[in-house]
Enzyme design. Structure first.
Site, short mmCIF file in Angstrom:
data_model
loop_
_atom_site.label_atom_id
_atom_site.label_comp_id
_atom_site.label_asym_id
_atom_site.label_seq_id
_atom_site.Cartn_x
_atom_site.Cartn_y
_atom_site.Cartn_z
N ASP A 111 -6.53 1.21 0.80
CA ASP A 111 -6.03 1.20 2.35
C ASP A 111 -7.91 0.92 2.88
O ASP A 111 -8.70 0.74 1.64
CB ASP A 111 -6.05 2.84 2.50
CG ASP A 111 -6.94 4.10 2.28
OD1 ASP A 111 -7.91 3.37 1.63
OD2 ASP A 111 -6.51 5.10 3.02
N LYS A 114 0.56 -1.16 0.04
CA LYS A 114 -0.03 0.18 0.24
C LYS A 114 1.03 0.89 -0.10
O LYS A 114 0.74 2.19 -0.87
CB LYS A 114 -1.29 -0.21 1.05
CG LYS A 114 -2.17 1.39 1.12
CD LYS A 114 -2.39 1.17 2.37
CE LYS A 114 -1.39 1.78 3.26
NZ LYS A 114 -2.46 2.28 4.45
#
Length: 224
Positions: free
Chosen positions: A139, A121
């Protein structure tokens, strides 16, 4: 509504209604953003933006932070989540940048995830924000909003969500689409009580359409 059409409608709405969308993390350069994104794991951007100015004022470069110790860095970041681990990650990240990358934040997923504290991420955020690459960072907001709207189908993991979004979103829109979904999740499609009444995506949202049908059905039954 077919998935392709849903994507087209949702993206068109965002383009018209949110032409400017960017990270809410404050940063001055790629190293500063990398520090901020590492600190932002399970922590609010607001808190990170309070912590980074004094930290980066005293340790503005990989060389400076690499020469520090985790205990020293901890004093600057103790108010964020998991400060001990993050202090170790920041020092280790800076040391690796100096040692292996000529103090330059790398631009590929393969190199970024080598850095302590950097997962997929975080690496995708750096690729997207700094280098404008078609990388989709997933996220909790992106994961939730994509599922609710119906952009993803039974995607159980962030990676599965990422792959599905990248498949359907035009590559040139992926960097900004990342921010569209985050900001929409942060301020409109919130986790506990989504603000559906204020959402312009109602006609294209699978969650809203389902909820509306349930409500309409209930009212009809009561009227009988």
């Amino acid at each position: 509504m077919r998935k392709k059409e849903r994507y087209e409608k949702v993206l068109a709405w965002f383009e018209a209604n949110m032409p400017v969308a960017e990270t809410e993390l404050h940063y001055a350069d790629p190293f500063g953003l990398l520090v901020a994104v590492i600190l932002s794991a399970q922590c609010t951007d607001k808190r990170v933006n309070m912590v980074t100015p004094p930290l980066l004022e005293d340790y503005p470069t990989p060389e400076a932070m690499a020469a520090a110790t985790p205990d020293v860095i901890f004093e600057y970041i103790h108010s964020v989540s998991y400060p001990r681990n993050k202090a170790k990650h920041l020092v280790g990240m800076a040391q690796m940048l100096v040692r292996d990358f000529h103090s330059t934040v790398p631009d590929t997923l393969e190199d970024l995830i080598k850095l302590p504290g950097v997962g997929r991420k975080t690496a995708n955020v750096i690729q997207s924000v700094v280098y404008n690459k078609p990388a989709m960072a997933v996220d909790t907001h992106v994961f939730r909003v994509s599922n609710r709207i119906g952009l993803t189908t039974n995607s159980k993991t962030p990676l599965a969500t990422e792959k599905e979004l990248v498949k359907y979103i035009p590559s040139q829109l992926i960097p900004i689409a990342h921010h569209w979904l985050i900001l929409h999740g942060r301020y409109v499609c919130q986790a506990r009580i989504p603000k559906c009444e204020k959402c312009g995506l109602q006609p294209y949202c699978k969650y809203y359409c389902t909820q509306y049908k349930l409500t309409a059905g209930t009212k009809k039954a009561v009227n009988k």
